[in-house]
Design a protein around this motif. Structure first.
Motif, mmCIF file in Angstrom:
data_model
loop_
_atom_site.group_PDB
_atom_site.id
_atom_site.type_symbol
_atom_site.label_atom_id
_atom_site.label_comp_id
_atom_site.label_asym_id
_atom_site.label_seq_id
_atom_site.Cartn_x
_atom_site.Cartn_y
_atom_site.Cartn_z
ATOM 1 N N ILE A 158 30.699 41.249 41.133
ATOM 2 C CA ILE A 158 32.182 41.111 40.817
ATOM 3 C C ILE A 158 33.271 39.831 40.964
ATOM 4 C CG2 ILE A 158 33.153 43.128 42.443
ATOM 5 C CD1 ILE A 158 34.624 44.573 40.225
ATOM 6 N N PHE A 159 33.746 39.618 40.180
ATOM 7 C CA PHE A 159 35.597 39.003 40.733
ATOM 8 C C PHE A 159 36.843 39.368 40.544
ATOM 9 C CE2 PHE A 159 38.202 35.176 40.973
ATOM 10 C CZ PHE A 159 39.267 35.696 39.935
ATOM 11 N N ALA A 160 37.657 39.765 41.662
ATOM 12 C CA ALA A 160 39.320 40.912 41.589
ATOM 13 C C ALA A 160 39.600 39.658 41.069
ATOM 14 C CB ALA A 160 38.498 41.830 41.894
ATOM 15 N N GLY A 217 49.999 42.013 38.203
ATOM 16 C CA GLY A 217 48.850 40.580 38.448
ATOM 17 C C GLY A 217 49.600 39.337 38.641
ATOM 18 N N LYS A 218 48.655 38.349 38.646
ATOM 19 C CA LYS A 218 49.049 36.872 38.320
ATOM 20 C C LYS A 218 48.181 36.132 37.496
ATOM 21 C CE LYS A 218 47.897 32.855 41.330
ATOM 22 N NZ LYS A 218 47.438 31.799 42.155
ATOM 23 N N LEU A 219 47.237 36.171 37.241
ATOM 24 C CA LEU A 219 46.028 35.611 36.476
ATOM 25 C C LEU A 219 46.608 35.925 34.821
ATOM 26 C CD1 LEU A 219 42.781 35.700 37.228
ATOM 27 C CD2 LEU A 219 43.785 34.419 37.865
ATOM 28 N N ARG A 220 46.435 34.922 33.869
ATOM 29 C CA ARG A 220 47.222 34.842 32.919
ATOM 30 C C ARG A 220 46.530 35.471 32.186
ATOM 31 N NH1 ARG A 220 52.562 32.105 33.480
ATOM 32 N NH2 ARG A 220 51.883 31.550 35.042
ATOM 33 N N ILE A 222 43.756 22.599 33.104
ATOM 34 C CA ILE A 222 43.103 22.384 33.958
ATOM 35 C C ILE A 222 43.618 23.201 35.512
ATOM 36 C CG2 ILE A 222 42.916 20.835 36.295
ATOM 37 C CD1 ILE A 222 42.683 18.635 34.809
ATOM 38 N N ASP A 223 42.415 25.072 35.265
ATOM 39 C CA ASP A 223 42.467 25.895 36.090
ATOM 40 C C ASP A 223 41.778 25.577 37.671
ATOM 41 O OD1 ASP A 223 43.353 28.774 35.693
ATOM 42 O OD2 ASP A 223 41.661 28.876 36.577
ATOM 43 N N GLY A 224 42.707 26.086 38.555
ATOM 44 C CA GLY A 224 43.184 25.744 39.812
ATOM 45 C C GLY A 224 43.026 24.561 40.094
ATOM 46 N N SER A 225 43.843 23.582 39.794
ATOM 47 C CA SER A 225 43.935 22.003 39.705
ATOM 48 C C SER A 225 44.743 22.320 40.970
ATOM 49 C CB SER A 225 45.628 21.698 38.871
ATOM 50 O OG SER A 225 46.457 22.179 39.207
ATOM 51 N N SER A 226 44.957 23.066 41.574
ATOM 52 C CA SER A 226 45.890 22.871 43.140
ATOM 53 C C SER A 226 44.968 22.952 43.903
ATOM 54 C CB SER A 226 46.406 24.478 43.797
ATOM 55 O OG SER A 226 46.469 25.546 43.519
ATOM 56 N N ASN A 227 43.009 22.973 43.771
ATOM 57 C CA ASN A 227 42.220 23.133 44.643
ATOM 58 C C ASN A 227 41.673 21.568 43.979
ATOM 59 O OD1 ASN A 227 41.747 25.686 45.362
ATOM 60 N ND2 ASN A 227 41.768 26.460 43.655
ATOM 61 N N ARG A 233 32.437 36.129 48.566
ATOM 62 C CA ARG A 233 32.396 35.053 48.301
ATOM 63 C C ARG A 233 33.485 34.317 47.433
ATOM 64 N NH1 ARG A 233 28.949 34.847 50.744
ATOM 65 N NH2 ARG A 233 26.672 33.951 51.342
ATOM 66 N N TYR A 234 34.173 33.666 48.032
ATOM 67 C CA TYR A 234 35.624 33.567 47.382
ATOM 68 C C TYR A 234 36.175 31.609 47.465
ATOM 69 C CZ TYR A 234 40.074 34.390 44.709
ATOM 70 O OH TYR A 234 41.595 34.202 44.555
ATOM 71 N N ILE A 235 36.483 31.208 46.211
ATOM 72 C CA ILE A 235 36.335 30.016 45.890
ATOM 73 C C ILE A 235 38.208 29.186 45.783
ATOM 74 C CG2 ILE A 235 35.877 27.280 44.739
ATOM 75 C CD1 ILE A 235 33.376 28.860 44.492
ATOM 76 N N GLY A 236 38.430 30.467 45.085
ATOM 77 C CA GLY A 236 40.412 30.094 44.691
ATOM 78 C C GLY A 236 39.913 29.458 44.020
ATOM 79 N N SER A 237 39.320 29.291 42.779
ATOM 80 C CA SER A 237 39.334 28.377 41.901
ATOM 81 C C SER A 237 39.041 29.226 40.378
ATOM 82 C CB SER A 237 38.693 27.148 41.193
ATOM 83 O OG SER A 237 38.420 26.526 40.298
ATOM 84 N N MET A 238 39.511 29.883 39.041
ATOM 85 C CA MET A 238 38.932 31.181 38.877
ATOM 86 C C MET A 238 37.655 30.694 37.895
ATOM 87 S SD MET A 238 40.492 33.056 35.477
ATOM 88 C CE MET A 238 39.579 35.129 35.756
HETATM 89 P P1 P6P Z 1 45.423 33.266 45.052
HETATM 90 C C1 P6P Z 1 43.897 29.097 40.446
HETATM 91 O O1 P6P Z 1 45.378 28.652 41.192
HETATM 92 C C2 P6P Z 1 44.596 30.122 39.991
HETATM 93 O O2 P6P Z 1 44.885 30.846 39.410
HETATM 94 C C3 P6P Z 1 43.005 30.716 39.384
HETATM 95 O O3 P6P Z 1 42.589 29.337 39.347
HETATM 96 C C4 P6P Z 1 42.137 31.983 41.028
HETATM 97 O O4 P6P Z 1 41.157 32.373 40.077
HETATM 98 C C5 P6P Z 1 43.697 32.134 41.728
HETATM 99 O O5 P6P Z 1 44.585 31.063 41.325
HETATM 100 C C6 P6P Z 1 43.800 32.117 42.962
HETATM 101 O O6 P6P Z 1 44.843 32.977 43.360
HETATM 102 O O7 P6P Z 1 45.835 33.571 45.293
HETATM 103 O O8 P6P Z 1 43.721 33.784 45.853
HETATM 104 O O9 P6P Z 1 44.744 32.059 45.184
#
Ligand code: P6P
Length: 339
Positions: free
Chosen positions: A263-265, A275-278, A121-126, A245-250
């Motif tokens: 583009i998503f970055a 970086g943050k993403l795996r 569940i990617d983005g579960s914090s949302n 446009r930024y939702i914060g859920s990949m």
């Molecule tokens: P930030 C969600 O926590 C996540 O792993 C991805 O789904 C999302 O793209 C990214 O982190 C959001 O990170 O730092 O913008 O809150």
């Protein structure tokens, strides 16, 4: 029944994968069985996400169940569901999950030929905010004689046999692609309990004035990234500024970018140098989807994302992915800085 035409030739994911298998005479059917288990995992995760608020799964409910454990959070439930679905397939030897520090080996299937990496569940914090979250998956086929250790997953994304994601939004949307194949979108019809082909052969527009990045990190960005984003916000050649446009859920940002273009970055920066993403279960599987849809995906060194090899199963990377011309703009800004 009214006069409207009823489509009786419905293509379900099951039928789609079966027809794909028939195209490859050497296919044993193992991948088809693996896909059945994958879709069961998505259906069961979709069920719990839909009921999360109702049965208070959006956080640690605090209420203990009969055995006294704390009620599990959704991402733990998603992880457990995914692990048992992959084990139940009998076709998976290795599983890497964002929720598991170590690789999981299914020793009861020493001859199973697939390795799977996933973010259940990617983005579960949302979740508590009702934002669409998703499951991202990558599928590798083990080489003949592979030992079945995590080294079998420390490969470039070019070796994936399939990848994709399921976004749990208004309905569950599955996007899946095979190596060198097309990108196909399926929508879960809960009345049938089937994923129905609704977006055949998805192609990302070659350009679109939409950028998707967390500008809250701009203090930490490298110069080329700052210049690239400013060129979109303050166009000098008289063009219109881009939309942000930024939702914060990949998966949600990726799905929109795939459908609309742009583009998503998530750049590597001074705060997150790697970086943050795996790589294994976010960047590489998404990169293959975007490339197979006619887009591009690069890391923060402008290397093709699918050629990046992780050293450890939870390694991170910067990523820029989206419409070909939009990613090319980022590459051009980085080239100017190399001179
Ligand atoms: P930030 C969600 O926590 C996540 O792993 C991805 O789904 C999302 O793209 C990214 O982190 C959001 O990170 O730092 O913008 O809150």
């Amino acid at each position: 029944v009214g006069s409207e035409a009823i489509n009786t030739d419905i293509i379900t994911l099951t039928r789609f994968v079966t027809e794909e298998q028939a195209k490859h005479k050497e296919a044993t059917g193992d991948f088809t069985i693996l896909c059945h288990s994958l879709q069961f995992a998505f259906k069961s995760i979709a069920y719990y996400i839909r009921r999360a608020t109702l049965i208070n799964l959006t956080g640690l409910a605090g209420s203990a169940n009969t055995t006294g454990d704390d009620q599990k959070k959704l991402d733990v439930i998603g992880n457990d569901l995914f692990i048992s679905a992959m084990k139940g397939s009998g076709r998976v030897r290795l599983l890497v999950s964002e929720e598991e520090e170590e690789v999981i080996t299914f020793d009861q299937y020493p001859h199973a030929r697939y390795a799977v990496a996933c973010d259940p569940i990617d983005g579960s914090s949302n979740l508590d905010a009702g934002v669409s979250v998703g499951t991202i998956f990558a599928i590798y086929k083990l080489a003949e004689g592979a030992k079945g250790t995590k080294e079998d997953l420390l490969k470039p994304g070019t070796e994936m046999v399939a990848s994709g994601f399921t976004m749990y939004g208004a309905s569950a949307q599955l996007v899946i692609t095979m190596k060198g194949g097309a990108v196909n979108g399926f929508t879960l019809d809960t009345s049938f309990g089937e994923f129905i082909l609704t977006h055949p052969n998805m192609r990302i527009p070659k350009k679109r004035a939409i950028y998707s990045v967390n500008e809250g990190n701009s203090l930490y960005w490298e110069e080329p990234v700052k210049e690239w984003v400013n060129s979109l916000k303050y166009p000098t050649e008289g063009g219109k500024p881009y939309s942000a446009r930024y939702i914060g859920s990949m998966v949600a940002d990726a799905y929109r970018t795939l459908l609309y273009g742009g583009i998503f970055a998530y750049p590597a920066d001074k705060k997150s140098p790697k970086g943050k993403l795996r790589i294994l279960y976010e960047c590489a599987p998404m990169a293959m989807v975007f490339e197979n849809a006619g887009g591009l995906a690069v890391d923060s060194n402008m290397r093709r994302m699918l050629e990046v090899v992780p050293e450890h199963i939870h390694d991170r990377s910067g990523i820029f992915m989206g419409s070909e011309q939009e990613v090319q703009k980022v590459i051009d800004f980085h080239k100017r800085h190399q001179k």
